[in-house]
Design a protein around this motif. Sequence first.
Motif, PDB file in Angstrom:
ATOM      1  N   ARG A   1       0.645  -1.195   0.173  1.00 13.33           N
ATOM      2  CA  ARG A   1      -0.025   0.028  -0.068  1.00 13.33           C
ATOM      3  C   ARG A   1       0.704   1.313   0.046  1.00 13.33           C
ATOM      4  N   ARG A   2       2.060   1.385   0.911  1.00 14.50           N
ATOM      5  CA  ARG A   2       2.954   2.475   0.841  1.00 14.50           C
ATOM      6  C   ARG A   2       3.444   2.458  -0.514  1.00 14.50           C
ATOM      7  N   LEU A   3       4.123   1.298  -0.974  1.00 13.73           N
ATOM      8  CA  LEU A   3       4.539   1.616  -2.538  1.00 13.73           C
ATOM      9  C   LEU A   3       3.603   2.138  -3.693  1.00 13.73           C
ATOM     10  N   TRP A   4       2.484   1.647  -3.296  1.00 14.70           N
ATOM     11  CA  TRP A   4       1.318   2.351  -4.355  1.00 14.70           C
ATOM     12  C   TRP A   4       1.143   3.610  -4.087  1.00 14.70           C
ATOM     13  N   GLN A   5       1.265   4.159  -2.759  1.00 12.66           N
ATOM     14  CA  GLN A   5       1.008   5.583  -2.293  1.00 12.66           C
ATOM     15  C   GLN A   5       2.042   6.557  -2.865  1.00 12.66           C
ATOM     16  N   MET A   6       3.272   5.809  -3.220  1.00 14.27           N
ATOM     17  CA  MET A   6       4.594   6.631  -3.743  1.00 14.27           C
ATOM     18  C   MET A   6       4.195   7.212  -5.054  1.00 14.27           C
ATOM     19  N   LEU A   7       3.542   6.564  -5.704  1.00 16.04           N
ATOM     20  CA  LEU A   7       3.508   6.757  -7.199  1.00 16.04           C
ATOM     21  C   LEU A   7       3.032   8.013  -7.482  1.00 16.04           C
ATOM     22  N   PRO A   8       1.853   8.461  -6.854  1.00 15.70           N
ATOM     23  CA  PRO A   8       1.442  10.027  -7.017  1.00 15.70           C
ATOM     24  C   PRO A   8       2.495  10.859  -6.480  1.00 15.70           C
ATOM     25  N   THR A   9       3.109  10.784  -5.549  1.00 12.07           N
ATOM     26  CA  THR A   9       4.320  11.522  -4.963  1.00 12.07           C
ATOM     27  C   THR A   9       5.284  11.735  -6.036  1.00 12.07           C
ATOM     28  N   MET A  10       5.853  10.588  -6.561  1.00 12.25           N
ATOM     29  CA  MET A  10       6.840  10.439  -7.648  1.00 12.25           C
ATOM     30  C   MET A  10       6.381  11.151  -8.785  1.00 12.25           C
ATOM     31  N   LEU A  11       5.217  11.065  -9.183  1.00 13.18           N
ATOM     32  CA  LEU A  11       4.490  11.799 -10.368  1.00 13.18           C
ATOM     33  C   LEU A  11       4.828  13.185 -10.066  1.00 13.18           C
ATOM     34  N   GLY A  12       4.215  13.876  -8.791  1.00 11.40           N
ATOM     35  CA  GLY A  12       4.373  15.154  -8.658  1.00 11.40           C
ATOM     36  C   GLY A  12       5.614  15.714  -8.847  1.00 11.40           C
ATOM     37  N   VAL A  13       6.548  14.743  -8.232  1.00  9.91           N
ATOM     38  CA  VAL A  13       8.393  15.226  -8.258  1.00  9.91           C
ATOM     39  C   VAL A  13       8.693  15.408  -9.632  1.00  9.91           C
ATOM     40  N   VAL A  14       8.271  14.333 -10.749  1.00 11.37           N
ATOM     41  CA  VAL A  14       8.393  14.431 -11.967  1.00 11.37           C
ATOM     42  C   VAL A  14       8.095  15.713 -12.734  1.00 11.37           C
TER      43      VAL A  14
ATOM     44  N   VAL B   1      19.838  13.304 -10.127  1.00  3.28           N
ATOM     45  CA  VAL B   1      20.029  13.096  -8.893  1.00  3.28           C
ATOM     46  C   VAL B   1      18.717  13.471  -7.987  1.00  3.28           C
ATOM     47  N   THR B   2      17.972  14.542  -8.649  1.00  2.00           N
ATOM     48  CA  THR B   2      16.734  15.241  -7.908  1.00  2.00           C
ATOM     49  C   THR B   2      15.836  14.000  -7.733  1.00  2.00           C
ATOM     50  N   VAL B   3      15.596  13.311  -8.943  1.00  2.00           N
ATOM     51  CA  VAL B   3      14.476  12.257  -8.790  1.00  2.00           C
ATOM     52  C   VAL B   3      15.185  11.188  -7.728  1.00  2.00           C
ATOM     53  N   CYS B   4      16.447  10.603  -7.846  1.00  2.00           N
ATOM     54  CA  CYS B   4      17.036   9.757  -6.839  1.00  2.00           C
ATOM     55  C   CYS B   4      16.886  10.007  -5.330  1.00  2.00           C
ATOM     56  N   VAL B   5      17.060  11.207  -5.267  1.00  2.00           N
ATOM     57  CA  VAL B   5      16.958  11.707  -3.807  1.00  2.00           C
ATOM     58  C   VAL B   5      15.391  11.939  -3.331  1.00  2.00           C
ATOM     59  N   ALA B   6      14.646  12.053  -4.114  1.00  2.00           N
ATOM     60  CA  ALA B   6      13.233  12.216  -3.759  1.00  2.00           C
ATOM     61  C   ALA B   6      12.721  10.608  -3.528  1.00  2.00           C
ATOM     62  N   ALA B   7      13.048   9.541  -4.558  1.00  2.00           N
ATOM     63  CA  ALA B   7      12.984   8.322  -4.165  1.00  2.00           C
ATOM     64  C   ALA B   7      13.236   7.755  -3.031  1.00  2.00           C
ATOM     65  N   ALA B   8      14.924   8.016  -2.697  1.00  2.00           N
ATOM     66  CA  ALA B   8      15.213   7.671  -1.610  1.00  2.00           C
ATOM     67  C   ALA B   8      14.713   8.012  -0.407  1.00  2.00           C
ATOM     68  N   THR B   9      14.131   9.196  -0.450  1.00  2.00           N
ATOM     69  CA  THR B   9      13.282   9.731   0.782  1.00  2.00           C
ATOM     70  C   THR B   9      12.173   9.099   1.114  1.00  2.00           C
ATOM     71  N   MET B  10      11.482   8.792   0.223  1.00  2.00           N
ATOM     72  CA  MET B  10      10.280   7.630   0.282  1.00  2.00           C
ATOM     73  C   MET B  10      10.622   6.516   0.697  1.00  2.00           C
ATOM     74  N   VAL B  11      11.772   5.871   0.271  1.00  2.00           N
ATOM     75  CA  VAL B  11      11.924   4.651   0.596  1.00  2.00           C
ATOM     76  C   VAL B  11      12.591   4.558   2.237  1.00  2.00           C
ATOM     77  N   PHE B  12      13.140   5.693   2.571  1.00  2.00           N
ATOM     78  CA  PHE B  12      13.690   5.477   3.908  1.00  2.00           C
ATOM     79  C   PHE B  12      12.535   5.696   4.824  1.00  2.00           C
ATOM     80  N   ASN B  13      11.733   6.733   4.369  1.00  2.00           N
ATOM     81  CA  ASN B  13      10.437   6.908   5.079  1.00  2.00           C
ATOM     82  C   ASN B  13       9.604   5.468   5.555  1.00  2.00           C
ATOM     83  N   LEU B  14       9.558   4.831   4.431  1.00  2.00           N
ATOM     84  CA  LEU B  14       8.983   3.427   4.598  1.00  2.00           C
ATOM     85  C   LEU B  14       9.750   2.529   5.523  1.00  2.00           C
TER      86      LEU B  14
END
Length: 312
Positions: A7-20, A283-296
């Motif tokens: 569920r958390r991975l699914w919730q990351m998709l809109p966040t990542m889309l917003g970052v993109v 790097v910007t996208v990778c840091v955003a993804a890493a932030t969500m993964v570390f929160n999980l």
Amino acid sequence: MLAFVLRRLWQMLPTMLGVVLLVFVLFNWVGGDPAYILAGKMSSLDAIANIRRQLGVDEPYPVQLWIFVKQVITFDFGQSWATGEPVRQVIASRLGPSLTVLVPLTVLETLIGVALALAVAFVRGSLTDRAVMVACTVGMSISILVYIIVFQYGLAYRLGLFPVQGWGDSFAVNLLRYAPLPILIGLAVSLAPTLRLYRSFVLDEVNQDYVRTARAKGLPERRVMWVHVLRNAAIPIITHVMANLPALLIGAFLLERFFGIPGIGREVILAVERSDFPVIKAVTVCVAAATMVFNLLADLLYQAVDPRVRLA
């Protein structure tokens, strides 16, 4: 737990889309035309048009956005505009040196900060406690540049205990020879605010009812602090550590720049100076993804530390 993770991975998709979308807007409407930057001031219109065609920025914005989305999905951001090296290879080659410094620094900072916070909280209100807090305030008031210059001059240049700067090809050599001084400087800079923060976490737990109950049962003060108090104070400590991990990759650029460490932070600064947009976007996208993964990961560690926490 599996359902929670999915569920958390699914919730990351809109966040990542917003970052993109945010990165795309910033680099296309705010960042200017990269063709003019790369072509130089004396270039002709034909040269600029040719560069725009090579970079793909002459396509309509929806097409460019779709290309960027595919780059994020495949983790293939093309080639660096400055060096021609694949961006994926740039990040992979720079990640190792950064982790060689940041992983030991984070581990030592956390362990030393927790130990000192428990020790200071044990003598809370005493002269020792006040002296440590004053020292932390003074340490936080000094710029990291001062630490770098003083440590490089004193420990490296004058005493010769460490190399002034440099980096090799061997992990063991880098870890034992080149990384200790940057790690020491990082500890000197970060330990003071970490100690103050962790001390507040511990003091929040010291006055709780369960602590008074443990003391009333006759448990030794050391066991009360290291077992009962630490276990409950671990949740905000985990939050702090996990929230800071992605930012450390970029925030250590001063250490990497002064010591010649070919890490991510130094590469980002060079990319900004060269207007190397593919590297900056990656790097910007990778840091955003890493932030969500570390929160999980932090949420998963909460349950491991405190059985009362339920992943709902």
